[in-house]
Write an enzyme that holds these catalytic residues in place. Structure first.
Site, short mmCIF file in Angstrom:
data_model
loop_
_atom_site.label_atom_id
_atom_site.label_comp_id
_atom_site.label_asym_id
_atom_site.label_seq_id
_atom_site.Cartn_x
_atom_site.Cartn_y
_atom_site.Cartn_z
CB CYS A 2 -9.85 5.19 -0.04
SG CYS A 2 -8.43 5.84 0.84
CB THR A 3 -6.38 1.80 2.53
OG1 THR A 3 -5.89 3.14 2.32
CG2 THR A 3 -5.76 0.86 1.53
CG HIS A 4 -6.83 5.83 5.25
ND1 HIS A 4 -6.01 5.26 4.31
CD2 HIS A 4 -6.02 6.45 6.16
CE1 HIS A 4 -4.74 5.53 4.63
NE2 HIS A 4 -4.72 6.24 5.74
CB THR A 30 -4.34 5.37 -5.16
OG1 THR A 30 -5.17 6.12 -4.28
CG2 THR A 30 -3.70 6.27 -6.17
CG ASP A 37 -1.77 1.23 1.35
OD1 ASP A 37 -2.36 1.61 0.33
OD2 ASP A 37 -1.85 1.84 2.44
CB SER A 38 0.15 4.77 -0.73
OG SER A 38 -1.03 4.81 0.04
CD GLU A 62 -2.56 8.44 7.42
OE1 GLU A 62 -1.72 9.35 7.45
OE2 GLU A 62 -2.46 7.42 6.71
CB CYS A 99 -2.89 1.05 -2.52
SG CYS A 99 -2.93 2.82 -2.77
CE1 TYR A 107 3.08 5.70 -2.86
CE2 TYR A 107 2.01 3.95 -4.08
CZ TYR A 107 3.09 4.41 -3.37
OH TYR A 107 4.18 3.60 -3.18
N GLY A 108 -2.54 9.22 -3.52
CA GLY A 108 -3.85 9.60 -4.07
C GLY A 108 -3.92 10.97 -4.71
N1 DGL Z 1 -3.91 3.95 0.28
C1 DGL Z 1 -4.53 5.01 -0.48
C2 DGL Z 1 -5.75 4.44 -1.20
O1 DGL Z 1 -6.34 3.45 -0.81
C3 DGL Z 1 -4.91 6.19 0.40
C4 DGL Z 1 -3.74 7.01 0.86
C5 DGL Z 1 -3.00 7.67 -0.28
O2 DGL Z 1 -3.52 8.64 -0.88
O3 DGL Z 1 -1.91 7.22 -0.59
O4 DGL Z 1 -6.16 4.98 -2.20
#
Ligand code: DGL
Length: 274
Positions: A190-192, A75, A10-11, A152, A73, A42-43
């Site tokens: 998205c992961t979060h 993204t 993941d990012s 976060e 991830c 990364y997003g």
């Molecule tokens: N892990 C990214 C996603 O699921 C979120 C965080 C990022 O922007 O890198 O898209």
């Protein structure tokens, strides 16, 4: 049977939501996790940069002799080319395909919402798939860039109602149009976002099904490993975590995403060497 580890990346550390689901479904598997904490997020980056980073992340996992790779991830899953994934020496799985299928299965009124990072929404990854899977589908897509920093920074903490209040305002700001579009299914792309599931669910209402890509991808990975005879034959597996920034804050943040953090070594690597 194959006792090599599953590679997950993941990012950053959000992808640990994917590890949590894998742990539940596949407790006997070893997991190698890479979180690109030195280059997150990364997003908000260009497709070219995301692809370059993703290639390095994949190369690192391959150097660890993994038997398959899961891009946790949203993204990366939205931008990594399928043709390139198909050429990898081990099976590759993103989160988009499984989540789109789940949403296609869940919708009754053919109105589906998709939320994710700016890069995920810009890529139209979910839209393209959903249009193939659900004839006449109406899609309402919405980037939600503030959700990642809110999660976060702990703005989901149940013991801090004033912080949650801020998050509720942001949810209303992003999701009012999605709710008004009458969607009955919403992909948390998205992961979060699974960490915001309760609050998003309260805003959207009970009648809206929330699709969690980490869950659906873990399910697909389990099936894929079984079909290809790649399951490990042990009771309980280990996890080894790698990050690209100093690992100091790992345990605290990992706790947030993993639920019950079970430990496992955490090492820093120089990802630009891959
Ligand atoms: N892990 C990214 C996603 O699921 C979120 C965080 C990022 O922007 O890198 O898209």
């Amino acid at each position: 049977m194959d006792n090599r580890p599953i590679g997950v990346f993941d990012s950053g550390l959000g992808g640990l939501t994917g590890v949590r689901e894998l742990r539940k479904r596949l407790p006997g598997e070893d997991i190698i996790y890479f979180g690109d904490t030195g280059r997150v997020p990364y997003g908000s980056r260009s497709p070219e940069t995301i692809l370059q980073y993703a290639r390095q992340d994949v190369a690192f996992l391959l150097s660890r002799n993994v038997k398959c790779i899961m891009a946790a991830c949203g993204t990366v899953s939205s931008t990594y080319p399928a043709a390139e994934a198909a050429r990898l020496p081990v099976p590759y799985l993103g989160v988009v395909d499984a989540a789109a299928r789940e949403a296609a299965f869940a919708t009754r009124n053919r109105r589906i919402g998709v939320i994710g990072t700016a890069a995920t929404i810009r890529s139209r990854s979910y839209e393209k798939l959903l249009r193939q899977l659900v004839p006449g589908v109406e899609i309402t897509a919405q980037p939600c860039p503030l959700f990642v920093p809110l999660v976060e920074a702990g703005y989901v903490d149940h013991s801090a109602p004033e912080k949650q209040q801020v998050t509720r305002l942001v949810i209303a700001q992003y999701l009012t149009a999605v709710r008004e579009a009458g969607v009955d299914t919403l992909i948390l792309g998205c992961t979060h976002y699974p960490l915001l599931k309760t609050m998003i669910g309260e805003f959207m209402g009970d009648q809206v099904t929330l699709v969690d890509p980490a869950k659906t991808a873990a399910h697909h990975l389990e099936r894929m490993l079984s079909q290809r005879g790649l399951r490990a034959n042990r009771e309980s597996g280990t996890a080894h975590f790698y990050v690209s920034d100093v690992p100091d804050s790992f345990v605290q943040t990992a706790d947030l995403f993993l639920g019950e953090y079970k430990g496992g070594p955490v090492d820093q690597i120089a990802i630009d060497k891959y």
